[in-house]
Write a protein that holds these residues in place. Structure first.
Motif, PDB file in Angstrom:
ATOM      1  N   LEU A  35     -35.409 -14.668  31.861  1.00 41.40           N
ATOM      2  CA  LEU A  35     -36.187 -13.805  30.967  1.00 41.40           C
ATOM      3  C   LEU A  35     -35.471 -13.526  29.642  1.00 41.40           C
ATOM      4  O   LEU A  35     -36.007 -12.893  28.753  1.00 41.40           O
ATOM      5  N   CYS A  36     -34.218 -14.003  29.495  1.00 43.27           N
ATOM      6  CA  CYS A  36     -33.432 -13.714  28.296  1.00 43.27           C
ATOM      7  C   CYS A  36     -33.965 -14.488  27.082  1.00 43.27           C
ATOM      8  O   CYS A  36     -34.214 -15.694  27.163  1.00 43.27           O
ATOM      9  N   LYS A  37     -34.100 -13.778  25.956  1.00 40.49           N
ATOM     10  CA  LYS A  37     -34.531 -14.393  24.709  1.00 40.49           C
ATOM     11  C   LYS A  37     -33.376 -14.543  23.729  1.00 40.49           C
ATOM     12  O   LYS A  37     -33.559 -15.053  22.617  1.00 40.49           O
ATOM     13  N   ASN A  38     -32.193 -14.090  24.115  1.00 41.33           N
ATOM     14  CA  ASN A  38     -31.038 -14.140  23.225  1.00 41.33           C
ATOM     15  C   ASN A  38     -30.190 -15.391  23.431  1.00 41.33           C
ATOM     16  O   ASN A  38     -29.598 -15.911  22.499  1.00 41.33           O
ATOM     17  N   LYS A  46     -31.068 -21.782  33.840  1.00 40.82           N
ATOM     18  CA  LYS A  46     -31.836 -20.565  34.108  1.00 40.82           C
ATOM     19  C   LYS A  46     -31.836 -20.300  35.615  1.00 40.82           C
ATOM     20  O   LYS A  46     -32.754 -20.688  36.334  1.00 40.82           O
ATOM     21  N   LYS A  50     -37.108 -14.878  36.392  1.00 35.24           N
ATOM     22  CA  LYS A  50     -37.786 -14.047  35.394  1.00 35.24           C
ATOM     23  C   LYS A  50     -38.642 -12.998  36.088  1.00 35.24           C
ATOM     24  O   LYS A  50     -38.645 -11.826  35.744  1.00 35.24           O
ATOM     25  N   HIS A 159     -27.844  -6.303  27.234  1.00 29.50           N
ATOM     26  CA  HIS A 159     -28.176  -7.645  26.746  1.00 29.50           C
ATOM     27  C   HIS A 159     -29.620  -8.025  27.067  1.00 29.50           C
ATOM     28  O   HIS A 159     -30.302  -8.654  26.240  1.00 29.50           O
ATOM     29  N   LEU A 160     -30.090  -7.646  28.255  1.00 28.96           N
ATOM     30  CA  LEU A 160     -31.429  -8.047  28.679  1.00 28.96           C
ATOM     31  C   LEU A 160     -32.517  -7.062  28.248  1.00 28.96           C
ATOM     32  O   LEU A 160     -33.708  -7.374  28.365  1.00 28.96           O
ATOM     33  N   SER A 163     -35.215  -8.175  25.806  1.00 29.00           N
ATOM     34  CA  SER A 163     -36.055  -9.299  26.242  1.00 29.00           C
ATOM     35  C   SER A 163     -37.103  -8.868  27.257  1.00 29.00           C
ATOM     36  O   SER A 163     -37.822  -9.713  27.797  1.00 29.00           O
ATOM     37  N   GLN A 164     -37.194  -7.553  27.541  1.00 33.78           N
ATOM     38  CA  GLN A 164     -38.042  -7.101  28.640  1.00 33.78           C
ATOM     39  C   GLN A 164     -39.112  -6.123  28.164  1.00 33.78           C
ATOM     40  O   GLN A 164     -38.941  -5.434  27.153  1.00 33.78           O
TER      41      GLN A 164
END
Length: 972
Positions: A35-38, A46, A50, A159-160, A163-164
């Motif tokens: 699910l990370c976008k960074n 992965k 997610k 960090h996450l 992205s959530q």
């Protein structure tokens, strides 16, 4: 980016040395979440889901990833191996600490991580610029690591977060699992979600099963006793101080099979093992533990108890009752020869492992506390908590020990897994393999990838590099049905009247190259293990039964040892070659013997065999004259059903001249190779020694011989051999064999060693009466032989050396594993014979001839030659029962008497053998006395044959088994 650390160190000469250590940091290490976008993750990276399932826990019902601290991995690996826990982050800090503290747990964790279905992700926090932490002044390494784990957990949450989605029920959180109360408290104070493993597992839907697997490392059971039953163990510092001062001694604790309140400690520098008795003296030591021992004053030394004693009651009072009996034994022992006696005062290193066994039925059906009985009699019962007792009561299960507090009569442990139903042959085979630590999983794809590709052919280049011996009349001689043929022989007369004799050994080292996965797996397994109904190969079957097997009329690579020998069996010269051979015949012992005996046969194979046989007789006679021992051990073979593999008949091992013929040339080849590799590599040759036993080892043999009117001289191997040859009783033809069996049990274990680790005078092989020896002749089934092949190949320029081969310390470490695996393989083979003996007697009741091997105070140890087993015939009834017949025990003459009937060592008896299946969880072989007949005497046996024969032997033989192998003839 990097961080540097500079410090000064003073050298031995007084100089100041400036040391700079650089630690590189990055900002592009991936988090592993889908699910990370960074992070710029590739699809294969992965690992973490997610969409996280969140309904498995009643408390932690929100989507979450788990972060584990080190102790959770170390102590709860059995829980982690269950498929219930997924989406787990393993920090580099944790991985490295686990690797440092426990290699077995580290390997198990790596197996979990490598399973893509488990979704375990390694995050390299120690090299990420935002998660690396410096150790603060005054901070312990453990506290620094705990802080690093909390920092990494916090970083993940931050960090996450971008992205959530904002909705809480869809937001993936971090849950830190830790059983460290201080770490848990600090994590919560820092705003992290933290939980103990127990609280988390308890909240899961599959909690009952997983709760059983939780380690009881804190040594606490709810409602447990608070009264100490054992003395305190000394602290590590007190132990070290005591060892330095010479007040304490370090050694390995060995529990007794016959008496659960007795054991011994092998202490370097003492000729005899140090005896320990009673629950206070044993003080929670478990077989194999390295312990700190306090030697008692000589006035308190005692003799080993003559009582055969089992821990049969779950009542703490019993242990005190039995100790009173033992105190009486001590008082009487003062009249006989006493042994150095001590008591365990601390544990230096535990040798705990996972144990196979059964659950004892509990009187309280609602209780979760149960006693587990290990299959290995040397291991004490273990108290566990399980909510599956009803389901597990008829199954073999695996249990691990977690702790043994002073307040518990038994160690505390936890359930690991079930193996299958008690009595099922496949289950029982699995038990004996696990109990003897035999690696038996399928060969991995990585290992198999290093096998030759089929079809495999010998090329012209191969022929050019080897000596072509295809024209010689070479043949192999093996047991019936042998498929792993690793040696063959030839003999031909030369023009000068001498013989050329060759031993040709499968060139396994050609196919197994140093350092690859196949080589590492073979080194780990160390030996092929032979059970009654199957074989656990050291190398994959493509090699063991095909490409390396010296089949008849098939070209194969070999390593040849060729002598020119006079007709008086004197060696003129010796040559070694990498060769190509084509065996002219793959014979059984019987077929080879028939060719030798049939005077009408004069083909090349028959002539070769006759030449070999005539030389072998001279070689054997010369060996025995030099003092080589001819010992004995009870050996049998089962004939098994071709479909069910159940035993249908027992066959005694038959020895033919051809058995001895092959053995003599294998021994000669091993000696010749040993001399060669030691000459070329005096520091790193892998050799095999058989130490001379200390004189005290022979005490039982000398006493038994004296009682029968024979003097057994043990001053040297030659004198022992001569004494055994003279000890004959015409009225008891089996007497000499039993005496040799007893002599075998006085021997030390033969072991592998690196030549550079010992003085040359320590190289000798006592049993073979030779100054130097090695193993060269069975590389298909022994890894030591592969190492010897590599050394010999380097000697003759046929192959190159490599660093580990010439490193005596690495060779020394390898020898430890080889010796351990070899010993376990022997024990596993014997256990397999015991198992099939039980299967054989399931529907049988038979009277058999037996012989008294040992006389105990309350029992006779009886050897049954036909089945190669030893059982206990009790002369006193179980506790609580009144004896109708009372025997008189005479310790001096080692006898039991009732009226005119007297039982002494080596006396013949007839016993009835049957299988007691009243306890479905633990079948026992029963021995009842038939002859001499004693009215009203009927004491059932309380022990099975599997409590016997745990002894070191000169021969490196596992128990005889199917499929057959050459271990029956290459016994040295």
């Amino acid at each position: 980016m990097l961080t540097t650390k500079t410090f000064l160190r003073k050298t031995k000469r007084g100089n100041i040395l400036k040391i700079v250590r650089e630690h590189y940091l990055r900002d592009d290490i991936w988090c592993g979440s889908s699910l990370c976008k960074n992070c710029s993750l590739k699809e294969k990276d992965k690992v973490l889901d997610k969409e996280v399932i969140s309904n498995v826990s009643s408390v932690f019902s929100f989507p979450h990833y788990l972060v584990l601290d080190t102790n959770v991995v170390l102590h709860q690996i059995d829980v982690l191996e269950e498929d219930v826990l997924e989406n787990v982050i393993i920090l580099q800090t944790v991985l490295e600490e686990v690797k440092h503290r426990s290699s077995p747990v580290y390997r198990r964790l790596k197996d979990i991580i490598e399973n893509p279905n488990r979704k375990f992700y390694i995050f390299v926090n120690e090299h990420h610029k935002d998660t690396y932490v410096e150790r603060k002044p005054g901070e312990t390494a453990n506290d620094r690591n705990d802080r690093a784990i909390r920092v990494a957990t916090s970083w993940y949450a931050t960090h996450l977060s971008g992205s959530q989605p904002k909705a809480k029920n869809k937001h993936v959180s971090m849950v830190l699992l830790t059983d460290d109360a201080d770490n848990c408290q600090k994590a919560k104070a820092e705003g992290l979600i933290a939980s103990t493993v127990y609280d988390y597992v308890k909240s899961l839907q599959d909690a009952p099963t997983l709760l059983d697997k939780l380690s009881k490392k804190d040594g606490v059971f709810e409602g447990g006793s608070k009264e100490p039953l054992f003395p305190l163990h000394l602290s590590p510092k007190e132990i070290q101080d005591g060892l330095k001062a010479g007040k304490l001694h370090q050694g390995t604790f060995l529990a007794s099979r016959e008496n659960f309140l007795e054991g011994s400690v092998n202490v370097e520098g003492f000729e005899k093992f140090i005896l320990v008795q009673g629950h206070a003296g044993l003080n929670r030591a478990v077989d194999g533990d390295t312990v700190a021992l306090e030697l008692l004053p000589e006035s308190d030394w005692v003799a080993p108890s003559d009582i055969v004693l089992e821990d049969s009651e779950d009542d703490p009072g019993d242990i005190l009752d039995e100790e009173v009996k033992m105190e009486k034994e001590k008082a009487k022992a003062k009249k006989v020869e006493r042994e150095p006696t001590g008591r365990v005062v601390g544990i230096i290193r535990r040798k705990w492992r996972q144990y196979c066994g059964i659950l004892l039925p509990s009187q309280d059906k609602n209780s979760v506390r149960h006693l587990f009985v290990p299959a290995e009699r040397k291991i004490p019962k273990i108290r566990i908590e399980t909510r599956q007792a009803e389901k597990l009561k008829s199954q073999r299960i695996i249990v691990a020990i977690d702790a043994w507090p002073r307040t518990s009569r038994y160690p505390l442990g936890h359930f690991v897994r079930a193996l299958g139903n008690v009595g099922d042959k496949d289950t029982e085979n699995e038990v004996l393999l696990l109990e003897h630590d035999v690696p038996h999983s399928k060969f991995s794809d990585q290992v198999l990838s290093f096998l030759p590709k089929l079809p495999w052919i010998i090329t012209e280049e191969d022929y050019a590099k080897r000596v072509d011996l295809r024209g010689l009349t070479i043949c192999s001689v093996d047991p019936v049905g042998c498929t792993d043929i690793d040696d063959a022989l030839h003999c031909r007369e030369l023009e000068n009247g001498n013989y050329e004799v060759g031993v040709h050994i499968a060139d396994v080292s050609h196919f197994i190259r140093p350092g690859n996965a196949l080589d590492k797996e073979a080194a780990l397994r160390a030996t092929t293990v032979y059970l009654v109904d199957k074989r656990i190969d050291m190398v994959p079957e493509l090699l063991s039964s095909n490409l390396c097997s010296l089949r008849g009329n098939v070209e194969r690579f070999a390593f040849s040892c060729i002598w020119e020998i006079t007709k008086n069996a004197e060696i003129v010269n010796t040559k070694f070659h990498k060769s190509v051979i084509c065996s002219k015949a793959a014979l059984t012992y019987g077929e080879a013997q028939a060719k030798i005996d049939d005077k009408n046969l004069n083909d090349d194979v028959a002539k070769s065999l006759r030449g070999l046989n005539s030389l072998a007789k001279i070689l054997k006679k010369r060996r025995i004259e030099n003092g080589a021992l001819v010992l004995a051990s009870p050996e049998i073979r089962f004939q098994v059903d071709s479909e069910t593999h159940d035993p249908i008949e027992v066959v005694a091992k038959k020895m033919l001249e051809t058995n001895s013929m092959v053995e003599e040339f294998m021994l000669l080849a091993n000696i010749s190779v040993a001399e060669k590799i030691f000459q070329e590599f005096p520091d790193c040759a892998m050799l095999r020694r058989h130490p001379q036993p200390p004189p005290s080892n022979f005490d039982p043999l000398i006493k038994a011989g004296n009682l029968q009117g024979f003097e057994i001289n043990v001053e040297s191997g030659k004198q022992l051999a001569e004494s055994l040859d003279l000890a004959l009783k015409p009225e008891n033809p089996y007497f000499n064999t039993m005496l040799r069996i007893m002599a075998t049990r006085c021997m030390m274990q033969a072991v592998y060693f690196a030549s550079g680790m010992l003085q040359k005078e320590e190289f000798a092989h006592y049993g073979l009466a030779c100054p130097i020896y090695t193993h060269f002749t069975s590389p298909i089934r022994r890894y030591a032989d592969i190492i010897v092949h590599r050394l010999l190949a380097a000697c003759i320029g046929a192959d190159s050396t490599y660093a580990d081969l010439l490193d005596k310390r690495k060779s020394h470490s390898l020898c430890h594993n080889l010796n351990y695996r070899n010993r376990m393989a022997q024990y596993a083979g014997r256990a397999s014979v015991n198992l099939h003996t039980h299967l054989f007697f399931r529907n049988r009741v038979q009277d058999e001839q037996g012989y008294v091997l040992y006389v105990r105070k309350n029992a006779l140890q009886v050897l049954i030659p036909k089945y190669g087993l030893e059982g206990t015939l009790y002369l006193a009834p179980p506790k609580g029962q009144v004896a109708k017949v009372n025997f008189t025990y005479n310790e001096e003459e080692q006898s039991q008497s009732y009226g005119s009937i007297k039982f002494r060592v080596f006396d013949p008896v007839t016993v009835q053998l049957s299988l007691d299946r009243t306890n479905v969880q633990h079948e026992k072989l029963m021995l009842l006395l038939v002859k001499p007949e004693i009215p009203d005497f009927s004491v059932p046996s309380q022990a099975a044959a599997d409590e016997a024969m745990d002894v070191d032997q000169v021969k490196d033989t596992a128990a005889p088994s199917q499929p057959p192998s050459k271990r029956q003839r290459k016994s040295k």
